[in-house]
Each structure stands twice: as C-alpha cells, then as structure tokens.
Scaffold this motif. Structure first.
Motif, PDB file in Angstrom:
ATOM      1  N   GLU A 112      -7.465   2.132   6.203  1.00 47.19           N
ATOM      2  CA  GLU A 112      -8.127   0.866   5.901  1.00 47.19           C
ATOM      3  C   GLU A 112      -7.430  -0.263   6.653  1.00 47.19           C
ATOM      4  O   GLU A 112      -6.308  -0.129   7.148  1.00 47.19           O
TER       5      GLU A 112
ATOM      6  N   GLU B 242      -3.633  -1.230   6.391  1.00 46.85           N
ATOM      7  CA  GLU B 242      -2.655  -0.148   6.284  1.00 46.85           C
ATOM      8  C   GLU B 242      -1.956   0.112   7.617  1.00 46.85           C
ATOM      9  O   GLU B 242      -2.145   1.143   8.250  1.00 46.85           O
TER      10      GLU B 242
ATOM     11  N   ASP C   1       0.846  -1.186   0.000  1.00 46.69           N
ATOM     12  CA  ASP C   1       0.000   0.000   0.000  1.00 46.69           C
ATOM     13  C   ASP C   1       0.889   1.246   0.000  1.00 46.69           C
ATOM     14  O   ASP C   1       1.907   1.271   0.684  1.00 46.69           O
TER      15      ASP C   1
HETATM   16 NA    NA Z   1      -5.032   0.813   0.055  1.00 48.91          NA
END
Ligand code: NA
Ligand code: DGP
Ligand code: NA
Length: 213
Positions: free
Chosen positions: A152, A155, A19
């Motif tokens: 999220e 993360e 991410d």
């Molecule tokens: Na993401």
C-alpha cells in the motif's frame, strides 16, 4: 456484563504505531481478552474502509486513485467524524472501544508528506479524546522485515522513518509505550494490564473529553 452498568462508561483505547508494528493483531487479542473477562468491548479501526468516505480512502491507499495531500487528509478526518456520534453512544452505554489507529495516525502520516503539523491537527479538534493511547514501538527497519509490506501507498521504509519521527513529536507523557519487538505474549500481557487500569478509571467516573486534550 461488566461495563454494562447504567452509570459507568466504557474506555476509549487507541493503539498507534508504524505499519507492521503488530497493532491489528494486538487490538484483536485485547478485545477477545476483555470480553473473556466479562467486559463489553468492540474492535474499531481507522480508516473504516466500509463507509463511502472509507471506500475513497481505500482506493487511494491501494494506489488506484490519486488525490491531493490536503484532500485525502481531510477525508481521513471525515472518516473519523462520521463515526463520532456512534463512538460516543457506545462509550456511554458502557462499551470499551479498542481503536486501531486514530487522529495521531492522521497527523503523523500526513505531516510526513510535508504538510504543516498544526494544519493537520485542526480538523481533528472536537473528536473524542482517547482515555489511553498505547504506542507499539518498533524500529522502522524491523517493521519492514516483518513479512514485507503489503504494497500500500505508505508502506515504504523512508516514509515510515518520517512517520516514526512525527509520532515522537506528537507523543505526550500520558502515552504508554510498549516495545513491539517483545514476544506477542509479552506485548499482549502488558497491553491488557494498561487497559484494565484505564477501564477501571473510566468506570469510576472519569469524564469524556475532546481533542486535543
Ligand atoms: Na497498512
Ligand atoms: P491500516 O488499515 O491500519 O493499515 O492503515 C492504512 C494506512 O493508512 C496506513 O499506512 C496508515 C495510514 N493512515 C491511517 N490513518 C491515516 C490518516 O488519518 N491519515 C493519513 N494520511 N494516513 C493514515
Ligand atoms: Na493496521
């Protein structure tokens, strides 16, 4: 349009990475650049949050719902399966697909929760195999610094470190790796060069194949 020839197919290009590695920005730029060069290209992403399965995934990712780890794994996979036939027909009609995350995310993220890697790979068998996998390589600490995570479910630094390790396990010698700490322009240029090579190989008749090959 180049790529629209009846006998030539588009390329299936997958971008992977942690991410905040820059995948989403780079995949969008890549599609714009391919189209500018006259190729037919589309930007896809998984999870595709617009389908009914995708909506369940989206709610899970934003922590609005809880699901068993195996269950959500299979839903991520189902979300790729529901797009498989459209994917095949687009490729066969000559469109190159640039896909932001694919089965490798599925395995890297779910096995970071402790699920068996072979179990994680199984539901992906039979999906179309990418012609090119590009890994945007960034240290998890650097990714975490980039404007912060969005909050999220996955993360979090410690989790992303495990995901990074799993990507190393999954990585095959055919993957192309780009240093995602380079400038946006450098990444864009390297990516484009790799993809144009791949698009040519596909146009010259490289057959489509299936995972896990
Ligand atoms: Na993401
Ligand atoms: P994105 O929309 O690219 O930010 O992806 C959302 C999050 O979901 C991200 O943390 C990566 C994760 N993810 C993507 N695909 C899969 C998958 O197939 N399985 C699991 N467990 N996680 C995934
Ligand atoms: Na993304």
């Amino acid at each position: 349009l180049r790529g629209g020839k009846e006998d030539s197919r588009g390329a299936l290009v997958v971008l992977e990475g942690l991410d905040r590695c820059g995948k989403t920005t780079q995949s969008a730029r890549l599609v714009t650049n391919l189209e500018r060069l006259g190729y037919s290209a589309e930007l896809w992403r998984f999870p595709d949050r617009t389908t009914s399965v995708g909506k369940i995934i989206s709610s899970y990712l934003s922590n609005e719902s809880q699901l068993d780890d195996h269950t959500i794994h299979l839903l991520f996979s189902a979300n790729r399966w529901e797009k498989r036939s459209l994917m095949e027909s687009k490729l066969k009609s000559g469109t190159t697909l640039v896909v932001d995350r694919y089965s490798y995310s599925g395995v890297a993220f779910s096995s970071a929760k402790g699920l068996d890697i072979e179990w994680c790979k199984a539901p992906e068998i039979g999906l179309l195999a990418p012609d090119l996998v590009v890994y945007l390589d960034i240290p998890p600490e650097k990714a975490a610094e980039r404007g912060g995570y969005g909050g999220e479910r996955y993360e979090q630094l410690e989790f992303q470190k495990k995901v990074g390790h799993n990507y190393q396990v999954l990585c095959s010698p055919t993957w192309k790796i780009i240093d995602a700490c380079s400038s946006m322009e450098d990444v864009e240029e390297q990516l484009q060069e790799m993809v144009l090579d791949c698009v040519k190989t596909c146009r010259e008749g490289k057959p489509l194949s299936c995972l896990w090959s």
